[in-house]
Design a protein around this motif. Structure first.
Motif, PDB file in Angstrom:
ATOM      1  N   GLU A 148      10.065  67.187  64.303  1.00  0.00           N
ATOM      2  CA  GLU A 148      10.462  68.066  63.205  1.00  0.00           C
ATOM      3  C   GLU A 148      10.326  67.349  61.862  1.00  0.00           C
ATOM      4  OE1 GLU A 148      11.773  71.222  60.921  1.00  0.00           O
ATOM      5  OE2 GLU A 148      11.030  71.175  62.991  1.00  0.00           O
ATOM      6  N   ALA A 149      10.653  66.051  61.845  1.00  0.00           N
ATOM      7  CA  ALA A 149      10.486  65.278  60.613  1.00  0.00           C
ATOM      8  C   ALA A 149       9.016  65.233  60.202  1.00  0.00           C
ATOM      9  CB  ALA A 149      11.028  63.867  60.800  1.00  0.00           C
ATOM     10  N   TRP A 150       8.117  65.078  61.162  1.00  0.00           N
ATOM     11  CA  TRP A 150       6.686  65.080  60.852  1.00  0.00           C
ATOM     12  C   TRP A 150       6.240  66.427  60.291  1.00  0.00           C
ATOM     13  CZ3 TRP A 150       2.391  63.274  59.358  1.00  0.00           C
ATOM     14  CH2 TRP A 150       1.198  63.956  59.586  1.00  0.00           C
ATOM     15  N   LEU A 151       6.742  67.517  60.893  1.00  0.00           N
ATOM     16  CA  LEU A 151       6.377  68.843  60.396  1.00  0.00           C
ATOM     17  C   LEU A 151       6.839  69.036  58.957  1.00  0.00           C
ATOM     18  CD1 LEU A 151       7.169  71.019  63.547  1.00  0.00           C
ATOM     19  CD2 LEU A 151       4.918  70.332  62.695  1.00  0.00           C
ATOM     20  N   ARG A 152       8.018  68.563  58.652  1.00  0.00           N
ATOM     21  CA  ARG A 152       8.521  68.694  57.282  1.00  0.00           C
ATOM     22  C   ARG A 152       7.708  67.827  56.322  1.00  0.00           C
ATOM     23  NH1 ARG A 152      15.163  69.228  57.644  1.00  0.00           N
ATOM     24  NH2 ARG A 152      15.188  70.702  59.408  1.00  0.00           N
ATOM     25  N   LEU A 153       7.328  66.641  56.773  1.00  0.00           N
ATOM     26  CA  LEU A 153       6.501  65.774  55.927  1.00  0.00           C
ATOM     27  C   LEU A 153       5.146  66.407  55.667  1.00  0.00           C
ATOM     28  CD1 LEU A 153       6.036  63.080  54.464  1.00  0.00           C
ATOM     29  CD2 LEU A 153       5.245  62.143  56.660  1.00  0.00           C
ATOM     30  N   SER A 154       4.574  67.033  56.683  1.00  0.00           N
ATOM     31  CA  SER A 154       3.247  67.637  56.532  1.00  0.00           C
ATOM     32  C   SER A 154       3.250  68.800  55.542  1.00  0.00           C
ATOM     33  CB  SER A 154       2.722  68.102  57.894  1.00  0.00           C
ATOM     34  OG  SER A 154       3.504  69.171  58.406  1.00  0.00           O
ATOM     35  N   ARG A 155       4.440  69.385  55.311  1.00  0.00           N
ATOM     36  CA  ARG A 155       4.545  70.489  54.356  1.00  0.00           C
ATOM     37  C   ARG A 155       4.990  70.020  52.970  1.00  0.00           C
ATOM     38  NH1 ARG A 155       7.160  72.970  59.019  1.00  0.00           N
ATOM     39  NH2 ARG A 155       9.183  72.532  58.072  1.00  0.00           N
ATOM     40  N   GLN A 156       5.248  68.714  52.859  1.00  0.00           N
ATOM     41  CA  GLN A 156       5.805  68.163  51.634  1.00  0.00           C
ATOM     42  C   GLN A 156       4.699  67.612  50.727  1.00  0.00           C
ATOM     43  OE1 GLN A 156       9.048  67.996  50.617  1.00  0.00           O
ATOM     44  NE2 GLN A 156       8.496  66.884  48.747  1.00  0.00           N
ATOM     45  N   ASP A 157       4.885  67.747  49.419  1.00  0.00           N
ATOM     46  CA  ASP A 157       3.987  67.096  48.458  1.00  0.00           C
ATOM     47  C   ASP A 157       4.352  65.618  48.429  1.00  0.00           C
ATOM     48  OD1 ASP A 157       2.458  66.189  46.410  1.00  0.00           O
ATOM     49  OD2 ASP A 157       3.386  67.422  44.840  1.00  0.00           O
ATOM     50  N   THR A 158       3.565  64.798  49.109  1.00  0.00           N
ATOM     51  CA  THR A 158       3.915  63.383  49.258  1.00  0.00           C
ATOM     52  C   THR A 158       3.795  62.600  47.958  1.00  0.00           C
ATOM     53  OG1 THR A 158       1.642  62.929  50.003  1.00  0.00           O
ATOM     54  CG2 THR A 158       3.315  63.327  51.703  1.00  0.00           C
ATOM     55  N   ASP A 159       3.148  63.185  46.956  1.00  0.00           N
ATOM     56  CA  ASP A 159       3.027  62.481  45.676  1.00  0.00           C
ATOM     57  C   ASP A 159       4.379  62.296  45.004  1.00  0.00           C
ATOM     58  OD1 ASP A 159       0.305  62.241  45.941  1.00  0.00           O
ATOM     59  OD2 ASP A 159      -0.154  64.054  44.789  1.00  0.00           O
ATOM     60  N   VAL A 160       5.356  63.146  45.361  1.00  0.00           N
ATOM     61  CA  VAL A 160       6.676  63.052  44.725  1.00  0.00           C
ATOM     62  C   VAL A 160       7.630  62.174  45.529  1.00  0.00           C
ATOM     63  CG1 VAL A 160       6.373  65.335  43.715  1.00  0.00           C
ATOM     64  CG2 VAL A 160       7.589  65.103  45.895  1.00  0.00           C
ATOM     65  N   ILE A 161       7.188  61.657  46.683  1.00  0.00           N
ATOM     66  CA  ILE A 161       8.023  60.785  47.513  1.00  0.00           C
ATOM     67  C   ILE A 161       7.817  59.342  47.054  1.00  0.00           C
ATOM     68  CG2 ILE A 161       8.536  59.957  49.834  1.00  0.00           C
ATOM     69  CD1 ILE A 161       7.515  62.596  50.926  1.00  0.00           C
ATOM     70  N   GLN A 162       8.854  58.738  46.504  1.00  0.00           N
ATOM     71  CA  GLN A 162       8.735  57.373  46.002  1.00  0.00           C
ATOM     72  C   GLN A 162       8.883  56.337  47.113  1.00  0.00           C
ATOM     73  OE1 GLN A 162      11.624  57.035  42.836  1.00  0.00           O
ATOM     74  NE2 GLN A 162      10.409  58.268  41.409  1.00  0.00           N
ATOM     75  N   ASN A 163       9.739  56.637  48.091  1.00  0.00           N
ATOM     76  CA  ASN A 163       9.981  55.697  49.194  1.00  0.00           C
ATOM     77  C   ASN A 163       9.907  56.491  50.495  1.00  0.00           C
ATOM     78  OD1 ASN A 163      11.168  54.060  51.228  1.00  0.00           O
ATOM     79  ND2 ASN A 163      12.355  52.926  49.715  1.00  0.00           N
ATOM     80  N   LEU A 164       8.761  56.412  51.167  1.00  0.00           N
ATOM     81  CA  LEU A 164       8.554  57.237  52.364  1.00  0.00           C
ATOM     82  C   LEU A 164       9.547  56.890  53.461  1.00  0.00           C
ATOM     83  CD1 LEU A 164       6.894  59.373  53.849  1.00  0.00           C
ATOM     84  CD2 LEU A 164       5.387  57.522  54.631  1.00  0.00           C
ATOM     85  N   ALA A 165       9.816  55.617  53.684  1.00  0.00           N
ATOM     86  CA  ALA A 165      10.738  55.222  54.752  1.00  0.00           C
ATOM     87  C   ALA A 165      12.126  55.809  54.508  1.00  0.00           C
ATOM     88  CB  ALA A 165      10.810  53.701  54.853  1.00  0.00           C
ATOM     89  N   ALA A 166      12.597  55.733  53.282  1.00  0.00           N
ATOM     90  CA  ALA A 166      13.918  56.262  52.962  1.00  0.00           C
ATOM     91  C   ALA A 166      13.927  57.788  53.085  1.00  0.00           C
ATOM     92  CB  ALA A 166      14.321  55.848  51.547  1.00  0.00           C
ATOM     93  N   TRP A 167      12.842  58.432  52.648  1.00  0.00           N
ATOM     94  CA  TRP A 167      12.755  59.891  52.735  1.00  0.00           C
ATOM     95  C   TRP A 167      12.800  60.340  54.189  1.00  0.00           C
ATOM     96  CZ3 TRP A 167       9.720  63.725  54.836  1.00  0.00           C
ATOM     97  CH2 TRP A 167       9.807  65.001  54.271  1.00  0.00           C
ATOM     98  N   LEU A 168      12.044  59.670  55.044  1.00  0.00           N
ATOM     99  CA  LEU A 168      12.020  60.039  56.453  1.00  0.00           C
ATOM    100  C   LEU A 168      13.361  59.771  57.128  1.00  0.00           C
ATOM    101  CD1 LEU A 168       8.461  58.742  57.418  1.00  0.00           C
ATOM    102  CD2 LEU A 168       9.225  61.129  57.433  1.00  0.00           C
ATOM    103  N   THR A 169      14.007  58.666  56.776  1.00  0.00           N
ATOM    104  CA  THR A 169      15.316  58.370  57.340  1.00  0.00           C
ATOM    105  C   THR A 169      16.317  59.454  56.968  1.00  0.00           C
ATOM    106  OG1 THR A 169      14.900  55.980  57.253  1.00  0.00           O
ATOM    107  CG2 THR A 169      17.197  56.691  57.438  1.00  0.00           C
ATOM    108  N   THR A 170      16.257  59.908  55.711  1.00  0.00           N
ATOM    109  CA  THR A 170      17.137  60.977  55.262  1.00  0.00           C
ATOM    110  C   THR A 170      16.890  62.257  56.051  1.00  0.00           C
ATOM    111  OG1 THR A 170      17.290  60.071  53.023  1.00  0.00           O
ATOM    112  CG2 THR A 170      17.780  62.409  53.284  1.00  0.00           C
ATOM    113  N   VAL A 171      15.620  62.604  56.233  1.00  0.00           N
ATOM    114  CA  VAL A 171      15.278  63.822  56.972  1.00  0.00           C
ATOM    115  C   VAL A 171      15.754  63.722  58.422  1.00  0.00           C
ATOM    116  CG1 VAL A 171      13.373  65.202  57.869  1.00  0.00           C
ATOM    117  CG2 VAL A 171      13.346  64.441  55.489  1.00  0.00           C
TER     118      VAL A 171
END
Length: 293
Positions: free
Chosen positions: A41-64
């Motif tokens: 589910e985290a991958w699906l949400r990432l695939s729909r996200q504009d990754t240019d606005v994610i400053q720290n991918l590891a932290a973003w994924l941990t939060t999700v």
């Protein structure tokens, strides 16, 4: 050489985080299957996200992953029947008085304390403890996941920490609990109905994980009758003592060496309050079980 597309870069970055994300979800939920679902589910949400606005991918994924896991835990609270399905990964270790240092190392390696003790924590406490104490996530990030203040997140982790330290499962069953279980198995083997009733709580719950699904038997009379018919007799005649998520249990094998049944007992105030009997060959095969004696 063709250029790597942005989508491929995102996929590669996610794969680099997958094992850590699975570990976070597993420590939260106690089930590899549920952890796999959360990571997907985290991958699906990432695939729909504009990754240019994610400053720290590891932290973003941990939060999700934390938020999805928290939703699953809260769902279990509103649907108690789901809790059993979520705890599919029983931790079974030999209970034969081994080296305490080896037992402690084994318990740590399989997360025994987490699979057992964390079930007593509320969802928010569990998330705060797991993310901070086990994975080093800062409290300000945990607070955002919980929708609480940073100080509140710290307090939740502190409460959880005290509960974990006070209730870590032992490396061997307390002698008085093992004595109650042994009395049950002896009475079952001998067909001693009165003896069974002496060690069973009047409201004992027997849960049988059978090939056709889960079967629940309630009450000492019905459980004792079932034990006379063979629920406990097989365990009394062959097998070895084990711990199942920190509870005293018995593991039984067939003559060909394949596991036949796994029993786990919850002993409260000198009586057996609950019994889990796993007889489903598929589930037994999925568990990491001790070797026959």
């Amino acid at each position: 050489m063709p250029d790597t597309s942005p989508a491929d870069l995102v996929a590669a970055a996610f794969e680099a985080q997958r094992d850590r994300l699975h570990a976070v979800a597993y420590r939260m939920l106690g089930s590899h299957a549920d952890a796999d679902d959360v990571v997907q589910e985290a991958w699906l949400r990432l695939s729909r996200q504009d990754t240019d606005v994610i400053q720290n991918l590891a932290a973003w994924l941990t939060t999700v992953v934390g938020r999805i896991s928290l939703d699953v835990l809260r769902s279990r609270q509103t649907r108690p029947e789901a809790a059993y399905d979520g705890l599919t990964d029983l931790v079974v270790t030999a209970d034969d008085g081994g080296d305490p240092e080896e037992d402690a190392a084994l318990a740590d390696s399989v997360g025994l304390a987490l699979l057992v003790v964390l079930e007593s924590l509320g969802p928010s406490e569990r998330l705060a403890f797991v993310l901070h104490d086990l994975f080093g996530v800062p409290f300000d990030e945990i607070a955002q996941i919980l929708g609480k203040s940073t100080d509140a997140a710290k307090m939740m982790a502190s409460r959880a920490r005290r509960k974990v330290r006070a209730n870590e499962p032992p490396s061997s069953a307390p002698p008085e609990q093992r004595a109650v279980v042994d009395a049950f198995l002896t009475a079952a083997r001998n067909g001693d109905f009165a003896g069974l009733l002496r060690v069973l709580d009047p409201e004992v719950r027997l849960t049988i994980d059978a090939p056709g699904g889960e079967i629940v038997v309630l009450g000492a009379t019905k459980v004792a009758t079932g034990a006379q018919l063979g629920v406990g007799a097989g365990a009394a005649s062959a097998g070895r003592s084990v711990l199942v998520d920190g509870r005293p249990g018995m593991l039984v094998w067939r003559a060909n060496g394949s596991p036949m049944s796994l029993l786990a007992f919850t002993v409260v105030d000198g009586r057996i309050a609950a019994i889990l009997a796993v007889t489903d060959p598929a589930r037994l095969a999925s568990l990491d079980l001790p070797e026959p004696l």
